[in-house]
Motif scaffolding. Structure first.
Motif, PDB file in Angstrom:
ATOM      1  N   ALA A  71      -6.709  -3.270  -1.580  1.00 23.86           N
ATOM      2  CA  ALA A  71      -7.556  -2.185  -2.088  1.00 23.86           C
ATOM      3  C   ALA A  71      -8.203  -1.435  -0.928  1.00 23.86           C
ATOM      4  N   GLN A  72      -8.691  -2.174   0.059  1.00 22.28           N
ATOM      5  CA  GLN A  72      -9.303  -1.551   1.236  1.00 22.28           C
ATOM      6  C   GLN A  72      -8.313  -0.658   1.964  1.00 22.28           C
ATOM      7  N   ALA A  83       0.837  -1.210   0.000  1.00 23.21           N
ATOM      8  CA  ALA A  83       0.000   0.000   0.000  1.00 23.21           C
ATOM      9  C   ALA A  83       0.868   1.255   0.000  1.00 23.21           C
ATOM     10  N   GLY A 104      -5.267  -8.943  -3.159  1.00 22.93           N
ATOM     11  CA  GLY A 104      -5.761  -7.715  -3.781  1.00 22.93           C
ATOM     12  C   GLY A 104      -6.907  -7.050  -3.044  1.00 22.93           C
ATOM     13  N   VAL A 110      -9.267   2.298  -2.245  1.00 19.50           N
ATOM     14  CA  VAL A 110      -9.738   2.247  -3.637  1.00 19.50           C
ATOM     15  C   VAL A 110     -10.560   0.968  -3.836  1.00 19.50           C
ATOM     16  N   ASP A 144      -6.051   3.932  -8.891  1.00 20.79           N
ATOM     17  CA  ASP A 144      -7.496   4.151  -8.758  1.00 20.79           C
ATOM     18  C   ASP A 144      -8.236   2.865  -8.428  1.00 20.79           C
ATOM     19  N   VAL A 145      -7.721   1.741  -8.926  1.00 23.37           N
ATOM     20  CA  VAL A 145      -8.400   0.457  -8.746  1.00 23.37           C
ATOM     21  C   VAL A 145      -7.343  -0.651  -8.626  1.00 23.37           C
ATOM     22  N   VAL A 146      -7.589  -1.597  -7.715  1.00 21.80           N
ATOM     23  CA  VAL A 146      -6.741  -2.796  -7.653  1.00 21.80           C
ATOM     24  C   VAL A 146      -7.493  -3.933  -8.336  1.00 21.80           C
ATOM     25  N   PHE A 201     -11.879  -2.662  -5.654  1.00 16.52           N
ATOM     26  CA  PHE A 201     -11.265  -3.918  -6.093  1.00 16.52           C
ATOM     27  C   PHE A 201     -12.074  -4.499  -7.244  1.00 16.52           C
TER      28      PHE A 201
END
Ligand code: PRP
Ligand code: ADE
Length: 179
Positions: free
Chosen positions: A75-76, A50, A71, A80, A58-60, A82
C-alpha cells in the motif's frame, strides 16, 4: 503463463520452503518467511505487485497475519491506504464478521464497518490461496463494508485444492502455482 506470473513465481519459488505435516498431519505448509527475510527478493515482489495494479486501486486490504506483511508495504509503495482484515475480537470499533473453513481448521475474520468509503476500489492481499475459504470470506467482507474488489492477489496458489473455483466473482492473480 504471463511474464508477471513468471517473475513472481520465480522469486517466490526461490524463497519459499515446504514443511511437511504442519500445522496438522498431511498438510504441506508453504512457508514464505524466507522471502520476507530477503530484502531484495521481497522488494522485487512488491514492485511487481505495485506495477500490476498501478492507478487501479484506492485501498489495499491485507488478511491477518501474513497478508499484513505483504499488504502494508505494498500500500505504501502504491501511495494508497492499508486496511486490516483481522481475526475475530481484535478490532476495537464496530465490525462486520464472516466465518469460514480453511485447509487446516476454521476461523472468523472481521473488518471495521467504516473502514472504506463506499465504492472504494479494493485490492485484497494474502500469501497463500489453498481451499479459498479465507479468500471468499475476505472478498465478501470487503463488499459488506461497501468496497469493490478489483483483485484478490496471493503469492502462492495450491491449485490441487481448487480454491480458484470458489472465486469466480473476483479477479484472482497468483504467482507460484503448485500442483
Ligand atoms: O485458502 P484457505 O484454505 O482458506 O487457506 C489460506 C489461508 O491460510 C493461511 O492463513 P492462516 O489462517 O493460517 O493464518 P495466519 O496468516 O495468521 O497464519 C494463509 O495465510 C491464508 O490466509
Ligand atoms: N498448505 C498451506 N501452506 C501455507 N499456508 C496455508 N494456508 C492454508 N493452507 C496452507
Amino acid at each position: 503463463m504471463t511474464d508477471y506470473q513468471q517473475r513472481v513465481a520465480g522469486l517466490v519459488a526461490r524463497h519459499t520452503r515446504d514443511v511437511a505435516d504442519f500445522p496438522t498431519p498431511g498438510v504441506v505448509f508453504k512457508d514464505i518467511t524466507p522471502l520476507f527475510a530477503n530484502a531484495e527478493a521481497f522488494g522485487s515482489v512488491l514492485d511487481l505487485l505495485a506495477e500490476r495494479h498501478e492507478g487501479g486501486v484506492d485501498v489495499v486490504a491485507g488478511v491477518e497475519a501474513r497478508g499484513f506483511v505483504i499488504g502494508a508495504p505494498l500500500a505504501q509503495r502504491m501511495g494508497v491506504g492499508f486496511v486490516p482484515i483481522r481475526k475475530k475480537g481484535k478490532l476495537p470499533g464496530e465490525v462486520v464478521a464472516q466465518s469460514y473453513d480453511l485447509e487446516y481448521g476454521s476461523a472468523t475474520i472481521e473488518m471495521h464497518t467504516d473502514a472504506v468509503k463506499p465504492g472504494a476500489r479494493m485490492l485484497v492481499i494474502d500469501d497463500v490461496l489453498a481451499t479459498g475459504g479465507t479468500a471468499v470470506a475476505s472478498c465478501e467482507l470487503v463488499e459488506k463494508v461497501g468496497g469493490s474488489v478489483v483483485g484478490f492477489d496471493v503469492l502462492v496458489e495450491l491449485a490441487f485444492l481448487d480454491g480458484r473455483a470458489r472465486l469466480e466473482r473476483w479477479p484472482v492473480h497468483t504467482g507460484l502455482v503448485v500442483g
